[in-house]
Write an enzyme that holds these catalytic residues in place. Structure first.
Site, mmCIF file in Angstrom:
data_model
loop_
_atom_site.group_PDB
_atom_site.id
_atom_site.type_symbol
_atom_site.label_atom_id
_atom_site.label_comp_id
_atom_site.label_asym_id
_atom_site.label_seq_id
_atom_site.Cartn_x
_atom_site.Cartn_y
_atom_site.Cartn_z
ATOM 1 N N LEU A 321 32.781 20.278 -8.614
ATOM 2 C CA LEU A 321 33.554 20.711 -7.366
ATOM 3 C C LEU A 321 34.815 20.248 -7.151
ATOM 4 O O LEU A 321 35.617 20.794 -6.565
ATOM 5 C CB LEU A 321 32.559 20.392 -6.172
ATOM 6 C CG LEU A 321 31.017 20.950 -6.292
ATOM 7 C CD1 LEU A 321 30.149 20.293 -5.211
ATOM 8 C CD2 LEU A 321 31.139 22.451 -5.943
ATOM 9 N N GLY A 325 38.719 10.560 -4.834
ATOM 10 C CA GLY A 325 39.422 9.409 -5.182
ATOM 11 C C GLY A 325 38.567 8.504 -5.784
ATOM 12 O O GLY A 325 38.899 7.445 -6.334
ATOM 13 N N LYS A 343 28.122 12.864 -6.482
ATOM 14 C CA LYS A 343 29.434 12.029 -6.872
ATOM 15 C C LYS A 343 29.058 10.996 -7.670
ATOM 16 O O LYS A 343 28.437 10.199 -7.592
ATOM 17 C CB LYS A 343 29.853 11.171 -5.496
ATOM 18 C CG LYS A 343 31.161 10.934 -5.335
ATOM 19 C CD LYS A 343 31.489 10.690 -3.881
ATOM 20 C CE LYS A 343 32.140 9.592 -3.696
ATOM 21 N NZ LYS A 343 32.316 9.172 -2.210
ATOM 22 N N ASP A 440 40.407 7.802 5.616
ATOM 23 C CA ASP A 440 40.848 9.051 4.632
ATOM 24 C C ASP A 440 40.594 10.344 5.257
ATOM 25 O O ASP A 440 39.924 11.173 4.607
ATOM 26 C CB ASP A 440 40.292 8.870 3.069
ATOM 27 C CG ASP A 440 41.457 9.475 2.326
ATOM 28 O OD1 ASP A 440 42.283 9.955 2.631
ATOM 29 O OD2 ASP A 440 40.892 9.784 1.086
#
Ligand SMILES: *[C@@H]1O[C@H](CO)[C@@H](O)[C@H](O)[C@H]1NC(C)=O
Ligand SMILES: *[C@@H]1O[C@H](CO)[C@@H](O)[C@H](O)[C@H]1NC(C)=O
Length: 636
Positions: A321, A325, A343, A440
């Site tokens: 996808l 970071g 992730k 962020d």
């Protein structure tokens, strides 16, 4: 004869115990398998032979595994002591479990956990099992409700999970604070490699944590043992081991003979007892389920690496996808059809590992309709994965900055995205037990579900501190974030407060309304950004000119109001920016009067900034210090 020897052993054991550290002979669990062997007689002989052979091995190595017989009457046995026991204490402990184990006959096998040692037998090779259905936990009835106990316990458990796999499977840690002590100990069986040990301990930590707020808890897995307690139970592993060598030798001779005889006796005579212990084992299991139901402490699902591999076609590039970071993100489909986002984190070194635990800690605490839901994790010593819900419309930037797709976002939807994001952020700042600064906030970290409801993602950069925040801890954080969204005081001085998120949120609001990125304005001036542009239009009362042309504006006043709120959030002085609570009030109550915004940063700070950083603000340059260089995944 056997009884005589047995009494002698007990006497010696007591004599030695009184002059020695504790071999921890308390029975934690004794369970037997449910199936029965065909040839009980044969098995009782196998037990006798094996246990006798294992005795010396245990004394020497504190670990032994062996097998005997021929299929279908084959017996496998594994035994190990906790590493903090001396060789001699280990022999004492083994003499006790060695006696208990054959009591399971005629069952196919069983396990005995003492606090000092473990033994397991079965009619198949189980040596490399990590977790099984028969795993248990034991929680003490006494509870410790002192504040800070849970945090202390979490620290201790994390330490031993790091330590044990690289320390021959043994981990011991202790923390003391405000009069409370927590000691934790873990031991993997030596038949497991490092990865398997890690996997086993992570599972054990989860079970043990479920014992909260019990003063003491134990996780009894197929591959490892874990215990924590508010009192110090571990021995000093270096305490006298040679002084008792001669005594121990005599002791060994006695107990080896005794075990052999006893095993036969127990095996032949006590078949009935086996059934009794079997049934009581089942009852204990029922009680555990109640514990689990009552427990509200941290819990998250463990995904197997193989499950994640299957879900993503071995992390095939077509399922990627994006690359964030902290690693790559893959889309996966579980066997039950559920879609997930995985992730894959880049880990090198201990500090990064701590960040992962930080992230897991943060996200498992933070639950809100506008935060991406965390489903679980997969942790090995090589790789770490976090698993989240998958959101059908991916991230806001893929729609908002696409000339065609942005038409999907009518004004009503955009306004709701702004409010939803604000609610999620307010929750992070105020709603949780700990204060979380996301650091962020940007369009690519706002994910949208099928109905375009926003959810904040990527807590990888989140830092949190207690309510009585220690100001010094907020400075000196390595600056991380994405340029264009970062507040000036954070870039220049590394000052991190909630107002850093408020600034990023303000930039996001302006992007949502104008449909362009803050950093990609066509301009000769590098320091001309969407924020400064919006500010100029606000001053000349022409804000309607910067609204996204693809928008059919139903309510110009509301849109202008949102621009003004965006500008209030992006003011240069952090103290002037409203809190997220205030922002929400302003968004919800249209009749509430808005203050006039003061100027945004960068209008006259260009020189100072560009000279101190050596990059050009205004261009879409990433300033994310944690961004990895490449994203090529090699499937293991
Ligand atoms: C173990 O014993 C059970 C019950 O007798 C039997 O069903 C099973 O096949 C045995 N396992 C092996 C590996 O022999
Ligand atoms: C320390 O312990 C005392 C009494 O047990 C308690 O009142 C206090 O809140 C504790 N402090 C912290 C920081 O946990």
């Amino acid at each position: 004869m056997a009884a005589c020897l047995f009494i002698l052993i007990i006497l010696i054991a007591f004599w030695i115990r009184s002059s020695h550290a504790d071999p921890r002979l308390e029975i934690v669990a004794h369970s037997c398998e449910t199936a029965s062997v065909q040839n009980v007689d044969k098995y009782s002989k196998l037990y006798a032979a094996i246990l006798e052979n294992m005795g010396y091995e245990m004394y020497r190595n504190k670990f032994a595994f062996t097998e005997a017989g021929k299929p279908p009457d084959k017996l496998y046995v594994l035994s190990q002591c906790m590493d903090d026991l001396s060789n001699f204490e280990c022999a004492q402990c083994f003499s006790k479990i060695g006696n208990l184990l054959p009591g399971c006959l005629p069952a196919t096998g069983g396990r005995v956990y003492l606090d000092g040692c473990f033994i397991r037998a079965s009619n198949y090779s189980f040596y490399r099992e990590i977790t099984t259905e028969g795993d248990m936990k034991r929680c003490s009835d006494d509870v410790d409700t002192k504040e800070g106990f849970q945090k202390l316990l979490r620290n201790v458990l994390q330490k031993i999970v790091y330590k044990a796999p690289n320390n021959r499977g043994f981990g011991l840690a202790q923390e003391k604070k405000n009069g409370t002590t927590v000691q934790g100990m873990a031991q993997c069986w030596r038949t497991l490699d490092k990865d398997m040990c890690s996997a086993c301990l992570i599972d054990a930590v989860n079970s043990a944590f479920h014992c909260m707020p019990s003063e003491e808890g134990r996780a009894l897995n197929a591959g490892c043992f874990l215990r924590y307690s508010t009192y110090e139970f571990a021995n000093d592993p270096d305490a006298g081991s040679t002084r008792y060598a001669i005594v121990s030798f005599i002791f060994y001779v006695f107990f080896a003979v005794a075990i052999g005889l006893l095993a036969i006796a127990i095996g032949l005579c006590l078949g009935k007892l086996a059934y009794i212990t079997k049934n009581s084992g089942r009852k204990r299991k029922g009680k555990e389920l109640d514990f689990a139901a009552m427990d509200k402490a941290m819990q998250f699902l463990q995904f197997k690496f193989s499950t994640l591999e299957r879900a993503t076609d071995c992390f095939d590039a077509s399922n990627k996808l994006g690359c964030g970071g902290y690693g790559e993100v893959f889309r996966g489909t579980l066997q039950d059809g559920r879609e997930i986002a995985i992730k894959r984190l880049y880990v090198n070194g201990k500090s990064r590992r701590e960040e992962i635990y930080n992230e897991v800690d943060v996200i498992s605490k933070a639950q809100h309709k506008n935060l991406v839901r965390f489903l679980g994790g997969c942790f090995t010593t090589v790789e770490n994965f976090l698993v989240y819900e998958y959101l059908a419309n991916k991230s806001l930037d893929t729609i908002l900055f696409d000339p065609e797709r942005k038409k999907e976002l009518a004004w009503g939807i955009r306004h709701r995205i702004i409010i939803g994001t604000a609610e999620g952020l307010e929750y992070l700042h105020k709603g949780c037990r700990v204060r979380i600064i996301h650091r962020d906030i940007k369009a690519s970290n706002i994910l949208l579900d099928l109905k375009y409801r926003p959810k904040i993602a990527d807590f990888g950069l989140a830092r949190f501190s207690s309510r009585e925040c220690d100001k010094s801890s907020l400075v000196n954080n390595p600056v991380a974030g994405t340029f264009g969204y970062m507040a000036p005081e954070y870039i220049a001085k590394g000052r991190l407060t909630e107002k850093v998120d408020v600034y990023s949120f303000g930039v996001l609001v302006l992007e949502i309304i104008c449909g362009v990125k803050n950093t990609t304005l066509e301009s000769d001036n590098y320091f001309e950004t969407l924020v400064t542009d919006a500010w100029k239009h606000f001053q000349s009362n022409t804000t309607s000119e910067i609204i996204d042309e693809s928008l059919e504006i139903e309510d110009v006043e509301e849109t202008k109001r949102d621009i003004q709120i965006g500008l209030l959030c992006t003011q240069a002085k952090p103290a002037l920016r409203p809190s997220m609570t205030r922002v929400l009030q302003m968004l919800r109550h249209k009749d509430m009067e808005l203050p006039a915004p003061t100027k945004p940063p960068f209008l006259d700070e260009c020189v100072e900034l560009s000279s101190s950083f050596g990059f050009i603000p205004g261009k879409s340059q990433m300033f994310n210090l944690h961004r990895p260089q490449d994203c090529n995944y090699q499937c293991l």
